[in-house]
Design a protein around this motif. Sequence first.
Motif, PDB file in Angstrom:
ATOM      1  N   ALA A 190       0.855  -1.189   0.000  1.00 20.29           N
ATOM      2  CA  ALA A 190       0.000   0.000   0.000  1.00 20.29           C
ATOM      3  C   ALA A 190       0.895   1.243   0.000  1.00 20.29           C
ATOM      4  O   ALA A 190       1.962   1.232   0.621  1.00 20.29           O
ATOM      5  CB  ALA A 190      -0.909   0.004   1.222  1.00 20.29           C
ATOM      6  N   GLU A 242       2.513   6.881  -4.661  1.00 22.38           N
ATOM      7  CA  GLU A 242       2.366   5.917  -5.755  1.00 22.38           C
ATOM      8  C   GLU A 242       2.766   6.484  -7.110  1.00 22.38           C
ATOM      9  O   GLU A 242       3.072   5.751  -8.052  1.00 22.38           O
ATOM     10  CB  GLU A 242       0.933   5.378  -5.822  1.00 22.38           C
ATOM     11  N   PHE A 248      -2.421  -0.567  -7.739  1.00 23.08           N
ATOM     12  CA  PHE A 248      -2.516   0.074  -6.424  1.00 23.08           C
ATOM     13  C   PHE A 248      -3.974   0.171  -5.968  1.00 23.08           C
ATOM     14  O   PHE A 248      -4.301  -0.152  -4.818  1.00 23.08           O
ATOM     15  CB  PHE A 248      -1.904   1.469  -6.463  1.00 23.08           C
ATOM     16  N   LYS A 249      -4.841   0.598  -6.855  1.00 24.03           N
ATOM     17  CA  LYS A 249      -6.242   0.820  -6.485  1.00 24.03           C
ATOM     18  C   LYS A 249      -7.003  -0.476  -6.280  1.00 24.03           C
ATOM     19  O   LYS A 249      -8.091  -0.459  -5.673  1.00 24.03           O
ATOM     20  CB  LYS A 249      -6.923   1.684  -7.551  1.00 24.03           C
ATOM     21  N   ASN A 265      -5.963  -2.722  -4.373  1.00 26.92           N
ATOM     22  CA  ASN A 265      -5.739  -3.007  -2.959  1.00 26.92           C
ATOM     23  C   ASN A 265      -6.717  -2.173  -2.138  1.00 26.92           C
ATOM     24  O   ASN A 265      -6.673  -0.942  -2.179  1.00 26.92           O
ATOM     25  CB  ASN A 265      -4.300  -2.659  -2.596  1.00 26.92           C
ATOM     26  N   TYR A 307      -5.589   0.837  -0.150  1.00 23.16           N
ATOM     27  CA  TYR A 307      -5.308   2.090  -0.860  1.00 23.16           C
ATOM     28  C   TYR A 307      -6.438   3.088  -0.643  1.00 23.16           C
ATOM     29  O   TYR A 307      -6.199   4.278  -0.399  1.00 23.16           O
ATOM     30  CB  TYR A 307      -5.134   1.807  -2.356  1.00 23.16           C
TER      31      TYR A 307
END
Length: 254
Positions: A176, A182, A196-197, A199, A202
């Motif tokens: 994260a 990021e 990333f998104k 997760n 996040y």
Amino acid sequence: MIWDLAKADFKKRFAGSYFGVVWMFIQPVVTVLIFFFIFQLGMKSQPPVPDTPYVIWLIPGLVPWFFFSEAMASQTGVMQEYNYLVKKVVFPVELLPVIKVVSAWMVHACFVAVMFLVFLIGGRAPQLSWIGVVYYSFATACLSLALGLITSSVNVFFRDMTNIVGICLQFGMWLAPIMYWEGMFTQSHPWMEYLFKANPIYYIVAGYRDSMLTGNWFWQRPMNTLYFWAFTAVLFVIGGKLFRKLKPHFSDVL
């Protein structure tokens, strides 16, 4: 009953300790100081929010992570810890993960108060968006509870689950974007933004920073909000069904 048991669980952590609740703050404070010296003083890291010191940007990311990791670690072994209640036929064991989440929330409330204090000392004027922390803490509690139903029930039969959760939490802190922005990766590799998104952490970390730093509200991230709650709902369904299926065998195994 949930509130009383959660308060008892909270107090039990520091029973017999000379410094008591002070130990609760030592690890987070040491963690913040380490990253302050390494990233802000040593590497001169600049967060994406203008005119914001690295530590001020870091704390809203760490505070929800400590809540989530504490809730997950304590929920996973809750059936073994409270095996005397699990063996009582009349006690609703479904409440045990909830009790651990509420207990972790008490610790989290202290950290949120410290975060507000740090922001005020750092010259940040209070803003209405700070209320958004309440919503994102609720979202964190729901996500951790959904996962905790799975890990706590499986751990009764597969004790290695505790170690697996511990390792996942160590990796999760770096997967994260808590310690770093990021954009360091997405600017050169745009596809990583979707990674990333995906997760759910996040959404929570970004939400805390929205509330504390940029003044944005959760409805300004509509797609992320829908994805997070859909993901959490699916976990609740899976966790609930798994818990109910394994529950009749808890007392025999324990």
